[in-house]
Design an enzyme around this catalytic site. Structure first.
Site, PDB file in Angstrom:
ATOM      1  N   ASP A 201       0.861  -1.187   0.000  1.00 11.89           N
ATOM      2  CA  ASP A 201       0.000   0.000   0.000  1.00 11.89           C
ATOM      3  C   ASP A 201       0.896   1.235   0.000  1.00 11.89           C
ATOM      4  OD1 ASP A 201      -1.944   1.920   0.341  1.00 11.89           O
ATOM      5  OD2 ASP A 201      -2.764   1.073   2.195  1.00 11.89           O
ATOM      6  N   ASP A 212      -3.972   7.126  -3.700  1.00 13.88           N
ATOM      7  CA  ASP A 212      -3.855   6.076  -2.691  1.00 13.88           C
ATOM      8  C   ASP A 212      -4.329   4.780  -3.339  1.00 13.88           C
ATOM      9  OD1 ASP A 212      -3.778   4.527  -0.432  1.00 13.88           O
ATOM     10  OD2 ASP A 212      -5.302   5.646   0.676  1.00 13.88           O
ATOM     11  N   HIS A 281     -12.162   5.972   2.138  1.00 14.89           N
ATOM     12  CA  HIS A 281     -12.257   7.342   2.663  1.00 14.89           C
ATOM     13  C   HIS A 281     -12.150   8.346   1.531  1.00 14.89           C
ATOM     14  CE1 HIS A 281      -7.835   7.304   2.109  1.00 14.89           C
ATOM     15  NE2 HIS A 281      -7.946   6.063   2.563  1.00 14.89           N
ATOM     16  N   HIS A 289      -7.042  11.299   4.901  1.00 15.38           N
ATOM     17  CA  HIS A 289      -8.424  11.042   5.316  1.00 15.38           C
ATOM     18  C   HIS A 289      -9.155  12.373   5.400  1.00 15.38           C
ATOM     19  CE1 HIS A 289      -8.146   6.701   6.294  1.00 15.38           C
ATOM     20  NE2 HIS A 289      -6.880   6.993   6.520  1.00 15.38           N
ATOM     21  N   GLU A 314     -11.237   1.148  -0.872  1.00 21.30           N
ATOM     22  CA  GLU A 314     -10.367   0.033  -0.490  1.00 21.30           C
ATOM     23  C   GLU A 314     -11.150  -0.976   0.328  1.00 21.30           C
ATOM     24  OE1 GLU A 314      -7.155   0.978   2.279  1.00 21.30           O
ATOM     25  OE2 GLU A 314      -8.164   2.841   2.802  1.00 21.30           O
ATOM     26  N   GLU A 408      -7.109  -1.568  -3.600  1.00 21.42           N
ATOM     27  CA  GLU A 408      -7.567  -0.181  -3.427  1.00 21.42           C
ATOM     28  C   GLU A 408      -7.313   0.635  -4.689  1.00 21.42           C
ATOM     29  OE1 GLU A 408      -6.790   3.484  -0.242  1.00 21.42           O
ATOM     30  OE2 GLU A 408      -5.292   1.890  -0.470  1.00 21.42           O
TER      31      GLU A 408
END
Length: 427
Positions: A201, A212, A281, A289, A314, A408
């Site tokens: 990640d 992300d 998120h 976030h 994700e 994700e």
């Protein structure tokens, strides 16, 4: 009236009718002549009324909606504002629109740049990762490539602008029952094994706009169905995401798909469970976030996604209990938003300045501080955590002996379509 006068009047009237019967000018006549003219006029009017009754014009008055069935009505006359104090309205509105449009286009372009870097970095990493490597070697492959592509390496053109672009958060290399938030600290000797399930990640940002994206690395084919379940669940979340969609509805769809899978590991069959206290998120500039959470189970959250928002979808699947807890040595940190009190320790003040200058609110890890020459930082860092200036993020673990997987992607909710910016040929 004498007979001679009456004869003259008749001769004058006859002569007038012979010349222009319809357009002749009035002639003064005596009383009897007036009576005769009135009688003639009345006769002509009666004739016209009879003709009108025969024609009967159609009545065009009806409900206006019948004339405009699409309910779209004609515009009135458009006029420019001519007063001096109103002349700036059109130009200012155009200027505001153009500024907003340019800002949005720049933001999207920055995200696409970060996404292209992410694709190239992970392609490079996939070609190099193999059993027997240490986790430190793996994160260095990812982070060094990211710095190279963003120009924040020692020879790059952004080396003096560390917050302009680069690594968006510490590279996660969480193994097996550890689902997230693990990256090796200095001196960690953990080695990747053939039988491990590793979540890779990592993030890239350009001007604070973060991509992300994550995937799971395995070598043993017995984990294939676990990975398939989580990948399918993530793609389901992406498909369900959209403007005005309720977050709980996305979570419900993800949960249904993931729980439909089973995986057999070492002769034992497990239903794949979503890690119910982990979630996707939204992402804000320089904040991983942004305040909204995208659940991976039905949770009743009726908050809606909105136009132009930027989300990380994700999902985490597990063969364990499907619930994670904080456990183990911490490596991930991030400075909190807003104003803070002044640190009490001089070493903490110094470290806070290093964090502000190099990361701001972008997450960092202890290795990054070591890299900046802050090799004796732990006491000061813990002090900043205790004062509420910095937030720590310990590793998140399911029960030991279980296996967790993650996939994700980052997407943008454009007004007309959604764009899965981080999508690549690999996943």
């Amino acid at each position: 009236m004498s007979d001679e006068i009456k004869a003259e009047v008749r001769e004058a009237a006859d002569a007038s009718q012979e010349q222009t019967p319809e357009t002749s000018t009035p002639v003064e006549v005596g009383v009897e002549g007036v009576e005769e003219a009135d009688a003639a006029g009345a006769g002509e009017q009666d004739g016209k009324k009879k003709k009108k009754k025969k024609k009967k014009k159609a009545n065009n008055m009806k409900n206006i909606a019948l004339i405009y069935p699409d309910e779209k009505y004609p515009e009135g006359e458009w006029m420019e504002y001519h007063q001096d104090f109103n002349l700036n309205r059109v130009t200012d509105e155009e200027k505001r629109y153009n500024e907003r449009n340019e800002e949005y286009e720049q933001r999207v372009n920055d995200m696409r740049k970060a996404a292209e870097i992410h694709r190239r970095v992970r392609r490079n990493a996939r070609n190099k990762i193999k059993p027997g490597m240490t986790l430190t070697e793996i994160v260095n492959i990812v982070e060094d490539a990211t710095r190279k592509f963003t120009g924040t390496d020692p020879n790059g053109d952004h080396v003096d602008q560390p917050k302009s672009q680069g690594v968006a958060f510490p590279t996660g290399v969480s193994l097996n029952h550890c689902a997230a938030h693990f990256t090796p600290n200095a001196g960690d000797k953990t080695v990747l094994k053939y039988e491990d399930v590793m979540k890779l990640d990592f993030g890239v940002h350009v001007n604070g706009y973060i991509i992300d994206s994550a995937f799971t690395v395995t070598f043993d084919p017995q984990y294939d169905n676990l990975l398939a379940a989580v990948k399918d669940a993530t793609n389901t979340g992406i498909k369900e995401a959209g403007i005005d969609v309720r977050l709980t509805d996305i979570g419900e769809a993800i949960q249904e798909v993931m729980e439909s899978y089973e995986v057999e590991i070492n002769g034992k069959t497990y239903q794949v469970k979503p890690c119910r206290n982990l979630c996707g998120h939204n992402i804000a500039p320089y904040r991983i976030h942004g305040g909204k959470s995208v659940p991976i189970v039905k949770n009743g959250d009726t908050t809606k996604m909105e136009e132009n928002e930027h989300f990380a979808i994700e999902t985490f699947g597990s063969t364990g209990r499907g619930y994670v807890v904080q456990e183990g040595e911490c490596s991930h940190y991030a400075k909190k938003q807003g104003a803070h009190s002044t640190p009490s320790l001089s070493s903490a003040k110094h470290l806070l300045k290093v964090i502000d200058d190099n990361f701001g609110t972008i997450p960092f890890c202890r290795r990054y501080l070591d890299r900046l020459g802050e090799d004796k930082h732990l006491y000061a860092l813990n002090s900043l955590v205790k004062q509420g200036i910095v937030q720590d993020y310990p590793p998140l673990n399911d029960i030991k002996g279980s296996y967790t997987a993650q996939f994700e992607h980052t997407l943008i909710l454009h007004p007309h379509k959604k764009e899965v910016v981080s999508r690549g040929d690999d996943y």
